[in-house]
Design a protein around this motif. Structure first.
Motif, PDB file in Angstrom:
ATOM      1  N   GLY A 172       3.132   8.386  18.603  1.00  0.00           N
ATOM      2  CA  GLY A 172       4.320   7.968  17.871  1.00  0.00           C
ATOM      3  C   GLY A 172       4.734   8.969  16.823  1.00  0.00           C
ATOM      4  N   TYR A 173       5.538   8.493  15.880  1.00  0.00           N
ATOM      5  CA  TYR A 173       6.102   9.319  14.818  1.00  0.00           C
ATOM      6  C   TYR A 173       6.116   8.507  13.531  1.00  0.00           C
ATOM      7  N   THR A 174       5.725   9.153  12.427  1.00  0.00           N
ATOM      8  CA  THR A 174       5.773   8.514  11.112  1.00  0.00           C
ATOM      9  C   THR A 174       6.425   9.462  10.117  1.00  0.00           C
ATOM     10  N   LEU A 175       7.333   8.930   9.314  1.00  0.00           N
ATOM     11  CA  LEU A 175       7.949   9.654   8.207  1.00  0.00           C
ATOM     12  C   LEU A 175       7.449   9.034   6.907  1.00  0.00           C
ATOM     13  N   GLU A 176       6.944   9.878   5.997  1.00  0.00           N
ATOM     14  CA  GLU A 176       6.511   9.422   4.680  1.00  0.00           C
ATOM     15  C   GLU A 176       7.311  10.158   3.612  1.00  0.00           C
ATOM     16  N   TYR A 177       7.655   9.431   2.551  1.00  0.00           N
ATOM     17  CA  TYR A 177       8.371  10.024   1.423  1.00  0.00           C
ATOM     18  C   TYR A 177       7.618   9.705   0.142  1.00  0.00           C
ATOM     19  N   GLU A 178       7.393  10.736  -0.674  1.00  0.00           N
ATOM     20  CA  GLU A 178       6.722  10.535  -1.952  1.00  0.00           C
ATOM     21  C   GLU A 178       7.445  11.315  -3.039  1.00  0.00           C
ATOM     22  N   GLU A 179       7.869  10.598  -4.068  1.00  0.00           N
ATOM     23  CA  GLU A 179       8.490  11.238  -5.218  1.00  0.00           C
ATOM     24  C   GLU A 179       7.402  11.851  -6.082  1.00  0.00           C
ATOM     25  N   LEU A 180       7.621  13.085  -6.525  1.00  0.00           N
ATOM     26  CA  LEU A 180       6.606  13.814  -7.274  1.00  0.00           C
ATOM     27  C   LEU A 180       6.890  13.766  -8.775  1.00  0.00           C
ATOM     28  N   SER A 208       4.824  13.115  10.742  1.00  0.00           N
ATOM     29  CA  SER A 208       3.690  13.120  11.665  1.00  0.00           C
ATOM     30  C   SER A 208       4.225  12.806  13.052  1.00  0.00           C
ATOM     31  N   LEU A 209       4.346  13.837  13.868  1.00  0.00           N
ATOM     32  CA  LEU A 209       4.989  13.706  15.175  1.00  0.00           C
ATOM     33  C   LEU A 209       3.948  13.865  16.267  1.00  0.00           C
ATOM     34  N   GLY A 210       3.794  12.849  17.064  1.00  0.00           N
ATOM     35  CA  GLY A 210       2.823  12.856  18.150  1.00  0.00           C
ATOM     36  C   GLY A 210       1.778  11.771  17.951  1.00  0.00           C
ATOM     37  N   GLU A 211       0.953  11.939  16.918  1.00  0.00           N
ATOM     38  CA  GLU A 211      -0.084  10.959  16.583  1.00  0.00           C
ATOM     39  C   GLU A 211      -0.868  10.497  17.812  1.00  0.00           C
ATOM     40  N   PRO A 212      -1.211  11.389  18.739  1.00  0.00           N
ATOM     41  CA  PRO A 212      -1.852  10.926  19.971  1.00  0.00           C
ATOM     42  C   PRO A 212      -3.258  10.405  19.728  1.00  0.00           C
ATOM     43  N   LEU A 213      -3.542   9.249  20.274  1.00  0.00           N
ATOM     44  CA  LEU A 213      -4.879   8.661  20.283  1.00  0.00           C
ATOM     45  C   LEU A 213      -5.209   8.311  21.724  1.00  0.00           C
ATOM     46  N   LEU A 214      -6.256   8.932  22.255  1.00  0.00           N
ATOM     47  CA  LEU A 214      -6.714   8.638  23.606  1.00  0.00           C
ATOM     48  C   LEU A 214      -7.918   7.715  23.514  1.00  0.00           C
ATOM     49  N   ARG A 215      -7.837   6.564  24.200  1.00  0.00           N
ATOM     50  CA  ARG A 215      -8.904   5.572  24.206  1.00  0.00           C
ATOM     51  C   ARG A 215      -9.413   5.433  25.638  1.00  0.00           C
ATOM     52  N   PHE A 229     -18.761   2.905  30.619  1.00  0.00           N
ATOM     53  CA  PHE A 229     -20.081   2.293  30.778  1.00  0.00           C
ATOM     54  C   PHE A 229     -20.073   0.764  30.731  1.00  0.00           C
ATOM     55  N   ALA A 230     -19.376   0.162  29.779  1.00  0.00           N
ATOM     56  CA  ALA A 230     -19.352  -1.293  29.638  1.00  0.00           C
ATOM     57  C   ALA A 230     -18.026  -1.708  29.020  1.00  0.00           C
ATOM     58  N   ASP A 231     -17.649  -2.971  29.217  1.00  0.00           N
ATOM     59  CA  ASP A 231     -16.369  -3.438  28.698  1.00  0.00           C
ATOM     60  C   ASP A 231     -16.303  -3.428  27.176  1.00  0.00           C
ATOM     61  N   TRP A 232     -17.445  -3.454  26.509  1.00  0.00           N
ATOM     62  CA  TRP A 232     -17.453  -3.536  25.051  1.00  0.00           C
ATOM     63  C   TRP A 232     -17.502  -2.160  24.369  1.00  0.00           C
ATOM     64  N   LEU A 233     -17.456  -1.082  25.157  1.00  0.00           N
ATOM     65  CA  LEU A 233     -17.625   0.267  24.609  1.00  0.00           C
ATOM     66  C   LEU A 233     -16.388   1.123  24.881  1.00  0.00           C
ATOM     67  N   GLU A 234     -15.915   1.794  23.840  1.00  0.00           N
ATOM     68  CA  GLU A 234     -14.711   2.621  23.955  1.00  0.00           C
ATOM     69  C   GLU A 234     -14.902   3.934  23.199  1.00  0.00           C
ATOM     70  N   LEU A 235     -14.546   5.049  23.841  1.00  0.00           N
ATOM     71  CA  LEU A 235     -14.527   6.358  23.190  1.00  0.00           C
ATOM     72  C   LEU A 235     -13.103   6.686  22.774  1.00  0.00           C
ATOM     73  N   ARG A 236     -12.965   7.385  21.616  1.00  0.00           N
ATOM     74  CA  ARG A 236     -11.640   7.616  21.036  1.00  0.00           C
ATOM     75  C   ARG A 236     -11.508   9.068  20.577  1.00  0.00           C
ATOM     76  N   LEU A 237     -10.329   9.643  20.804  1.00  0.00           N
ATOM     77  CA  LEU A 237     -10.050  11.015  20.397  1.00  0.00           C
ATOM     78  C   LEU A 237      -8.606  11.082  19.910  1.00  0.00           C
ATOM     79  N   GLY A 238      -8.413  11.658  18.718  1.00  0.00           N
ATOM     80  CA  GLY A 238      -7.070  11.767  18.164  1.00  0.00           C
ATOM     81  C   GLY A 238      -6.830  13.129  17.534  1.00  0.00           C
ATOM     82  N   LEU A 239      -5.624  13.642  17.683  1.00  0.00           N
ATOM     83  CA  LEU A 239      -5.242  14.933  17.101  1.00  0.00           C
ATOM     84  C   LEU A 239      -3.736  14.913  16.901  1.00  0.00           C
ATOM     85  N   SER A 240      -3.297  15.247  15.672  1.00  0.00           N
ATOM     86  CA  SER A 240      -1.876  15.075  15.385  1.00  0.00           C
ATOM     87  C   SER A 240      -1.271  16.285  14.679  1.00  0.00           C
TER      88      SER A 240
END
Length: 269
Positions: free
Chosen positions: A48-56, A73-80, A84-95
Protein backbone atom coordinates in the motif's frame (compact mmCIF):
# COMPACT_ATOMS: atom_id res chain seq x y z
CA UNK A 1 8.60 5.58 10.88
CA UNK A 2 5.56 4.42 8.96
CA UNK A 3 2.34 3.88 10.89
CA UNK A 4 1.08 0.60 9.56
CA UNK A 5 -0.48 -2.59 10.93
CA UNK A 6 -3.28 -5.08 10.31
CA UNK A 7 -7.08 -5.38 10.41
CA UNK A 8 -7.73 -8.99 9.45
CA UNK A 9 -9.91 -9.45 12.52
CA UNK A 10 -12.48 -7.18 10.83
CA UNK A 11 -13.50 -9.77 8.27
CA UNK A 12 -12.66 -13.08 9.98
CA UNK A 13 -13.75 -14.77 13.19
CA UNK A 14 -11.40 -14.02 16.06
CA UNK A 15 -12.00 -17.54 17.33
CA UNK A 16 -10.11 -19.06 14.42
CA UNK A 17 -6.44 -19.57 15.24
CA UNK A 18 -5.52 -19.56 11.57
CA UNK A 19 -7.07 -18.45 8.31
CA UNK A 20 -9.67 -20.61 6.56
CA UNK A 21 -10.71 -20.46 2.91
CA UNK A 22 -13.29 -17.68 2.98
CA UNK A 23 -12.83 -14.00 3.70
CA UNK A 24 -9.17 -13.02 3.41
CA UNK A 25 -7.38 -12.26 6.71
CA UNK A 26 -5.09 -9.26 6.17
CA UNK A 27 -2.53 -7.59 8.45
CA UNK A 28 -3.42 -4.08 7.27
CA UNK A 29 -4.46 -1.25 7.39
CA UNK A 30 -4.58 -0.48 11.14
CA UNK A 31 -1.77 -0.69 13.71
CA UNK A 32 -3.14 -3.81 15.46
CA UNK A 33 -2.09 -7.04 13.78
CA UNK A 34 -4.58 -9.88 13.30
CA UNK A 35 -4.19 -12.99 15.50
CA UNK A 36 -4.79 -15.26 12.50
CA UNK A 37 -2.10 -16.79 10.30
CA UNK A 38 -2.63 -17.31 6.57
CA UNK A 39 -2.68 -21.13 6.85
CA UNK A 40 -0.28 -23.79 5.63
CA UNK A 41 0.58 -23.66 1.95
CA UNK A 42 -0.81 -20.13 1.46
CA UNK A 43 1.15 -17.07 0.33
CA UNK A 44 -0.23 -13.58 0.88
CA UNK A 45 1.17 -10.29 -0.44
CA UNK A 46 0.04 -7.07 1.21
CA UNK A 47 1.10 -3.63 0.00
CA UNK A 48 0.00 0.00 0.00
CA UNK A 49 0.82 3.67 0.39
CA UNK A 50 0.93 5.95 3.45
CA UNK A 51 1.35 9.72 3.61
CA UNK A 52 2.46 11.27 6.92
CA UNK A 53 2.64 14.97 7.75
CA UNK A 54 4.46 16.44 10.73
CA UNK A 55 4.77 20.11 11.58
CA UNK A 56 8.25 20.94 12.85
CA UNK A 57 9.39 23.29 15.59
CA UNK A 58 7.41 24.74 18.49
CA UNK A 59 3.77 24.37 17.46
CA UNK A 60 2.54 26.74 20.18
CA UNK A 61 4.47 29.56 18.49
CA UNK A 62 4.02 28.35 14.91
CA UNK A 63 2.30 30.92 12.73
CA UNK A 64 1.54 28.85 9.67
CA UNK A 65 5.03 28.69 8.15
CA UNK A 66 6.47 26.02 5.90
CA UNK A 67 8.53 24.06 8.48
CA UNK A 68 7.15 20.56 8.05
CA UNK A 69 8.03 17.00 7.05
CA UNK A 70 6.10 15.01 4.44
CA UNK A 71 6.84 11.28 4.35
CA UNK A 72 5.62 8.98 1.57
CA UNK A 73 5.79 5.23 2.14
CA UNK A 74 5.05 3.68 -1.24
CA UNK A 75 4.87 -0.07 -1.59
CA UNK A 76 4.93 -1.28 2.02
CA UNK A 77 5.17 -4.89 0.78
CA UNK A 78 4.65 -7.61 3.37
CA UNK A 79 4.95 -11.21 2.21
CA UNK A 80 3.29 -13.77 4.50
CA UNK A 81 3.84 -17.50 3.97
CA UNK A 82 2.13 -20.34 5.82
CA UNK A 83 4.65 -23.16 6.34
CA UNK A 84 4.78 -26.58 8.06
CA UNK A 85 1.55 -26.09 10.07
CA UNK A 86 -1.57 -23.95 9.97
CA UNK A 87 -0.50 -22.05 13.09
CA UNK A 88 2.92 -20.98 11.72
CA UNK A 89 3.63 -18.07 9.39
CA UNK A 90 6.87 -16.55 8.06
CA UNK A 91 6.92 -12.82 7.26
CA UNK A 92 9.16 -10.55 5.19
CA UNK A 93 8.74 -6.81 4.62
CA UNK A 94 10.75 -4.13 2.81
CA UNK A 95 9.53 -0.66 1.95
CA UNK A 96 10.79 2.30 -0.11
CA UNK A 97 10.34 5.69 1.58
CA UNK A 98 10.53 9.28 0.37
CA UNK A 99 10.75 12.19 2.82
CA UNK A 100 10.65 15.92 2.12
CA UNK A 101 11.50 18.37 4.90
CA UNK A 102 10.87 22.09 4.51
CA UNK A 103 12.76 24.41 6.91
CA UNK A 104 13.16 28.21 6.62
CA UNK A 105 11.97 28.21 3.03
CA UNK A 106 14.37 25.44 1.95
CA UNK A 107 13.30 21.94 0.95
CA UNK A 108 15.42 18.84 1.55
CA UNK A 109 14.45 15.43 0.15
CA UNK A 110 15.61 11.89 0.85
CA UNK A 111 14.54 8.70 -0.92
CA UNK A 112 15.57 5.15 -0.14
CA UNK A 113 14.73 1.80 1.42
CA UNK A 114 13.88 1.09 5.04
CA UNK A 115 15.52 -1.80 6.89
CA UNK A 116 14.43 -5.35 6.09
CA UNK A 117 11.70 -6.68 8.38
CA UNK A 118 11.53 -10.38 9.33
CA UNK A 119 8.97 -12.05 11.57
CA UNK A 120 7.34 -15.32 12.62
CA UNK A 121 3.67 -15.33 13.63
CA UNK A 122 2.55 -18.13 15.97
CA UNK A 123 -1.23 -18.57 16.38
CA UNK A 124 -1.39 -19.89 19.96
CA UNK A 125 -5.10 -20.19 20.79
CA UNK A 126 -8.51 -19.51 19.34
CA UNK A 127 -11.20 -17.67 21.25
CA UNK A 128 -12.86 -19.72 24.00
CA UNK A 129 -15.49 -17.74 25.88
CA UNK A 130 -13.80 -14.78 27.59
CA UNK A 131 -10.34 -16.02 26.56
CA UNK A 132 -9.27 -14.21 23.38
CA UNK A 133 -7.66 -15.56 20.25
CA UNK A 134 -3.94 -15.07 20.91
CA UNK A 135 -0.89 -14.89 18.65
CA UNK A 136 2.79 -14.22 19.36
CA UNK A 137 4.97 -12.43 16.80
CA UNK A 138 8.76 -12.42 17.31
CA UNK A 139 10.22 -9.92 14.85
CA UNK A 140 13.41 -8.09 13.88
CA UNK A 141 14.61 -5.39 11.50
CA UNK A 142 17.97 -5.97 9.78
CA UNK A 143 20.15 -2.98 8.73
CA UNK A 144 19.85 -3.25 4.95
CA UNK A 145 18.27 0.15 4.28
CA UNK A 146 19.72 3.37 2.91
CA UNK A 147 21.69 5.57 5.31
CA UNK A 148 18.88 8.07 5.83
CA UNK A 149 16.38 5.37 6.86
CA UNK A 150 18.53 2.65 8.43
CA UNK A 151 19.16 2.05 12.14
CA UNK A 152 22.58 0.49 11.31
CA UNK A 153 21.95 -2.42 13.69
CA UNK A 154 19.65 -5.38 14.29
CA UNK A 155 16.56 -4.35 16.25
CA UNK A 156 14.62 -7.34 17.67
CA UNK A 157 11.20 -7.26 19.28
CA UNK A 158 8.09 -9.24 20.12
CA UNK A 159 4.37 -8.53 19.68
CA UNK A 160 1.52 -10.14 21.67
CA UNK A 161 -1.79 -9.98 19.79
CA UNK A 162 -5.27 -10.73 21.17
CA UNK A 163 -8.82 -10.44 19.81
CA UNK A 164 -12.43 -11.24 20.73
CA UNK A 165 -15.65 -11.62 18.77
CA UNK A 166 -18.19 -9.76 20.93
CA UNK A 167 -21.04 -10.62 18.55
CA UNK A 168 -21.53 -11.71 14.95
CA UNK A 169 -20.72 -8.16 13.79
CA UNK A 170 -18.57 -6.55 16.52
CA UNK A 171 -14.93 -7.42 17.33
CA UNK A 172 -12.36 -6.10 19.78
CA UNK A 173 -8.60 -6.48 19.30
CA UNK A 174 -5.40 -5.23 20.86
CA UNK A 175 -1.65 -5.70 20.92
CA UNK A 176 1.21 -5.17 23.33
CA UNK A 177 4.74 -5.10 21.97
CA UNK A 178 8.28 -4.07 22.76
CA UNK A 179 11.04 -3.48 20.21
CA UNK A 180 14.57 -2.14 20.27
CA UNK A 181 14.83 1.30 18.67
CA UNK A 182 17.52 3.94 18.06
CA UNK A 183 17.40 7.61 19.05
CA UNK A 184 19.00 10.61 17.31
CA UNK A 185 22.29 10.03 19.17
CA UNK A 186 22.42 6.42 17.83
CA UNK A 187 21.76 5.00 21.33
CA UNK A 188 19.39 2.04 21.48
CA UNK A 189 16.42 1.86 23.83
CA UNK A 190 13.20 -0.09 24.39
CA UNK A 191 10.16 1.16 22.49
CA UNK A 192 6.85 -0.11 23.88
CA UNK A 193 3.62 0.00 21.91
CA UNK A 194 0.03 -0.56 22.96
CA UNK A 195 -3.11 -0.59 20.84
CA UNK A 196 -6.84 -1.17 21.17
CA UNK A 197 -9.25 -1.34 18.24
CA UNK A 198 -12.88 -2.14 17.66
CA UNK A 199 -14.30 -3.42 14.39
CA UNK A 200 -17.80 -3.52 12.91
CA UNK A 201 -18.65 -5.98 10.15
CA UNK A 202 -21.15 -4.77 7.56
CA UNK A 203 -22.43 -7.70 5.57
CA UNK A 204 -20.01 -10.35 4.37
CA UNK A 205 -17.59 -8.04 2.53
CA UNK A 206 -16.99 -4.82 4.52
CA UNK A 207 -15.49 -4.00 7.90
CA UNK A 208 -15.06 -0.64 9.63
CA UNK A 209 -12.65 0.02 12.48
CA UNK A 210 -11.71 2.68 15.03
CA UNK A 211 -8.43 2.47 16.92
CA UNK A 212 -6.17 4.07 19.52
CA UNK A 213 -2.49 3.23 19.72
CA UNK A 214 0.55 4.66 21.47
CA UNK A 215 4.33 4.39 21.23
CA UNK A 216 6.41 4.79 24.40
CA UNK A 217 10.08 5.64 23.83
CA UNK A 218 12.17 4.72 26.91
CA UNK A 219 15.13 6.92 25.93
CA UNK A 220 18.08 7.93 28.10
CA UNK A 221 16.51 11.34 28.79
CA UNK A 222 13.20 9.85 29.92
CA UNK A 223 10.09 8.28 28.44
CA UNK A 224 8.45 10.05 25.50
CA UNK A 225 4.98 8.97 24.34
CA UNK A 226 3.13 9.34 21.03
CA UNK A 227 -0.65 8.83 21.01
CA UNK A 228 -2.77 8.33 17.87
CA UNK A 229 -6.38 7.77 16.82
CA UNK A 230 -7.35 6.40 13.43
CA UNK A 231 -10.13 4.68 11.54
CA UNK A 232 -10.88 3.15 8.19
CA UNK A 233 -12.46 0.31 6.29
CA UNK A 234 -11.56 -2.94 4.58
CA UNK A 235 -13.51 -4.22 1.57
CA UNK A 236 -13.28 -7.84 0.49
CA UNK A 237 -13.45 -7.67 -3.32
CA UNK A 238 -13.55 -11.46 -3.40
CA UNK A 239 -12.20 -14.31 -1.27
CA UNK A 240 -8.61 -13.56 -2.30
CA UNK A 241 -8.48 -9.76 -2.73
CA UNK A 242 -9.01 -7.06 -0.09
CA UNK A 243 -8.82 -3.27 -0.46
CA UNK A 244 -8.42 -0.87 2.47
CA UNK A 245 -8.29 2.81 3.32
CA UNK A 246 -7.47 4.62 6.59
CA UNK A 247 -6.78 8.03 8.12
CA UNK A 248 -5.48 9.08 11.52
CA UNK A 249 -4.28 11.98 13.66
CA UNK A 250 -1.72 12.48 16.40
CA UNK A 251 -3.23 13.20 19.82
CA UNK A 252 -0.29 14.91 21.50
CA UNK A 253 2.73 17.13 20.78
CA UNK A 254 5.17 14.27 20.20
CA UNK A 255 2.98 12.48 17.64
CA UNK A 256 2.94 12.88 13.86
CA UNK A 257 0.17 15.38 12.97
CA UNK A 258 -1.79 13.18 10.56
CA UNK A 259 -1.49 10.24 8.22
CA UNK A 260 -3.62 8.56 5.57
CA UNK A 261 -3.18 5.54 3.36
CA UNK A 262 -4.64 2.85 1.18
CA UNK A 263 -3.60 -0.65 0.10
CA UNK A 264 -4.39 -4.13 -1.16
CA UNK A 265 -3.96 -7.69 0.08
CA UNK A 266 -3.71 -10.60 -2.37
CA UNK A 267 -3.94 -14.24 -1.28
CA UNK A 268 -2.28 -16.96 -3.35
CA UNK A 269 -3.49 -20.37 -2.16
Amino acid sequence: MTLAGGAGWLLAAAGDGYAQRGALVADRPDFTEAPQTVGRGVFQLEFGYTLEYEELGDRSNHAGGDDAAWTHSLGEPLLRAGVFADWLELRLGLSPVSQRVGVDGRSLSETGMEDLYLGIKLALTGQDGARPAIALLPQITVPTGNEAFSSDRNLPGVNLIYAWDLSDDVSLAGSTQVNRAVDESASSYAEWAQSLATGLGIGARMGLYAEWFALFHAEAGGTRAEHYANGGLAWSVNDDVQWDIRAGVGLNEAATDFFLGTGLALRIP
